[in-house]
Motif scaffolding. Sequence first.
Motif, mmCIF file in Angstrom:
data_model
loop_
_atom_site.group_PDB
_atom_site.id
_atom_site.type_symbol
_atom_site.label_atom_id
_atom_site.label_comp_id
_atom_site.label_asym_id
_atom_site.label_seq_id
_atom_site.Cartn_x
_atom_site.Cartn_y
_atom_site.Cartn_z
ATOM 1 N N VAL A 58 0.788 -1.275 -0.066
ATOM 2 C CA VAL A 58 0.194 -0.066 -0.073
ATOM 3 C C VAL A 58 0.792 1.241 -0.003
ATOM 4 O O VAL A 58 0.532 2.407 -0.790
ATOM 5 C CB VAL A 58 -0.910 -0.076 1.168
ATOM 6 N N GLY A 59 2.013 0.882 0.547
ATOM 7 C CA GLY A 59 3.154 2.288 0.527
ATOM 8 C C GLY A 59 3.647 2.757 -1.013
ATOM 9 O O GLY A 59 3.583 3.818 -1.135
ATOM 10 N N GLU A 60 3.298 1.715 -1.828
ATOM 11 C CA GLU A 60 3.688 1.988 -3.299
ATOM 12 C C GLU A 60 2.578 2.407 -4.014
ATOM 13 O O GLU A 60 2.646 3.183 -4.798
ATOM 14 C CB GLU A 60 4.274 0.658 -3.976
ATOM 15 N N PHE A 61 1.596 1.948 -3.767
ATOM 16 C CA PHE A 61 0.112 1.878 -4.506
ATOM 17 C C PHE A 61 -0.648 3.215 -3.978
ATOM 18 O O PHE A 61 -1.410 3.768 -4.722
ATOM 19 C CB PHE A 61 -0.713 0.798 -4.422
ATOM 20 N N GLY A 62 -0.406 3.567 -2.734
ATOM 21 C CA GLY A 62 -1.070 4.802 -1.908
ATOM 22 C C GLY A 62 -2.412 4.355 -1.401
ATOM 23 O O GLY A 62 -2.881 5.069 -0.446
ATOM 24 N N SER A 63 -3.071 3.258 -1.869
ATOM 25 C CA SER A 63 -4.464 2.887 -1.227
ATOM 26 C C SER A 63 -4.781 1.432 -1.621
ATOM 27 O O SER A 63 -4.210 1.066 -2.811
ATOM 28 C CB SER A 63 -5.665 3.826 -1.584
ATOM 29 N N ARG A 64 -5.781 0.892 -0.978
ATOM 30 C CA ARG A 64 -6.203 -0.628 -1.411
ATOM 31 C C ARG A 64 -7.007 -0.583 -2.568
ATOM 32 O O ARG A 64 -7.004 -1.385 -3.442
ATOM 33 C CB ARG A 64 -7.158 -1.019 -0.056
#
Length: 470
Positions: A196-202
């Motif tokens: 989630v740190g890479e994508f920003g959100s679920r």
Amino acid sequence: MIALTLDRIAEITQSRIHGSARPADVVTGPVVIDSRQAVPGALFVALGGERVDGHDFADAAVAAGAAAVLGSRPLAAPQLLVDGGDAEVVAALGRLARAVVGELPQADIVGVTGSSGKTTTKDLLAQVLRRLGPTVAPAGSFNNEIGHPLTVLRADEHTRYVVLEVAARGLGHIAHLCRIAPPRIGVVLNVGSAHVGEFGSRAAIAQAKGELVEALPGADAGGVAVLNVDDDAVIGMAARTAARVVGYGLGERADVRGRDVRLGEDGRAAFTLQIGARSAPVRLALVGEHQVHNALAVAAVAAELGMDLDDIAAALGEAGAVSRWRMEVAEGPGGVTVVNDAYNANPESMGAALRTLAALARARRSVAVLGIMAELGPAHQVEHERLGRLVAESGVDCLIAVGEEAAPIVDGVRSVAGWHGEVRQVADTAQAVAALRGLLRPEDVVLVKGSRVAGLEQVAEQLTAEEAAK
């Protein structure tokens, strides 16, 4: 790999014949990136790498029998030369894999993705499908733009099934892998907090994972999307695919359903597998209740490919662990049970591992050696504190948190009123092993888990090595 001449490979990969290469020479495979794996007829792919340059090992690969080298630095060896450095070599590798797929019309391609469980499910699926015919699957987590085509290129005219694990570090990655090897069946296991740190959100993770079902052919062309009905983000992907949807899970709306799930004292799950009106008992060889969902996904694919229900149940019961450091159970000193689940970690897999620890320990003392869950971004503090509370609520007797970044786990466990277990924070794996030596009692059960950067497999391996050396 199917046999191809160098001039044909040059045409496919958009490279040019160079050095001592002869256009009519034939590559029969395998395609390798490690010169030590080169054998007669192989194609050696030379990549720059962070520590070593594969081009420096080209002569060794050719001496071992490699027919040619695919690379970007001119060599005297037989070579297919690509302009543009490593990026273009990787692109050429992908083009070669896509061309080979086009020459394998009888091979069914199955893609598997999810935030956790991909590798285990892929391993299970490959073992089950081998009962139906020759099956190719990657070793370990060979799931990126290099490992993906290398796996595909192991297929030949005899291959019936290709099982591929597809991962993403960002949007568009899975779509790219699916263009290299277009799947007919796609499996989405779950959408969790991993990366989630890479994508920003679920939601962004779900968007990326859903690229797999978007890549499937329509239902009229045989496309099948196998989706977890117990994960709303996954079953929501049904609207994003033209393929026929098959749902699996524990809920009543599942087409392939697991009922009466039970966890034995050995940590292995048993359940009733139901497909349509038929059912069969299953007892898994793998450890952990979370393996039930993985097994149901495999059952759904196997049923789509024509395997009988009883055969599916039997195959699931016999399939064992293949890839390392994933719920490996071994004996440590003094009858201690060591559960090595150190390959990776995220909030969902940590919860599953702690439930397994509780099931295995029962009347015995439980010890959790935990490292950080990486790539959580701004959620790092909150998720690690939540993990600490879960450790306490799970009844873990002793916690060893490894590394400075794991400190919030300790904060979380200490915040739970009424938990009277022992807790220690250590700097590294060496200190973790030292702490365990002074802590462990006969018959304890030890869980070792963290993200790859924590390197906690060293802790588990040292414990079991000490027992093996006796």
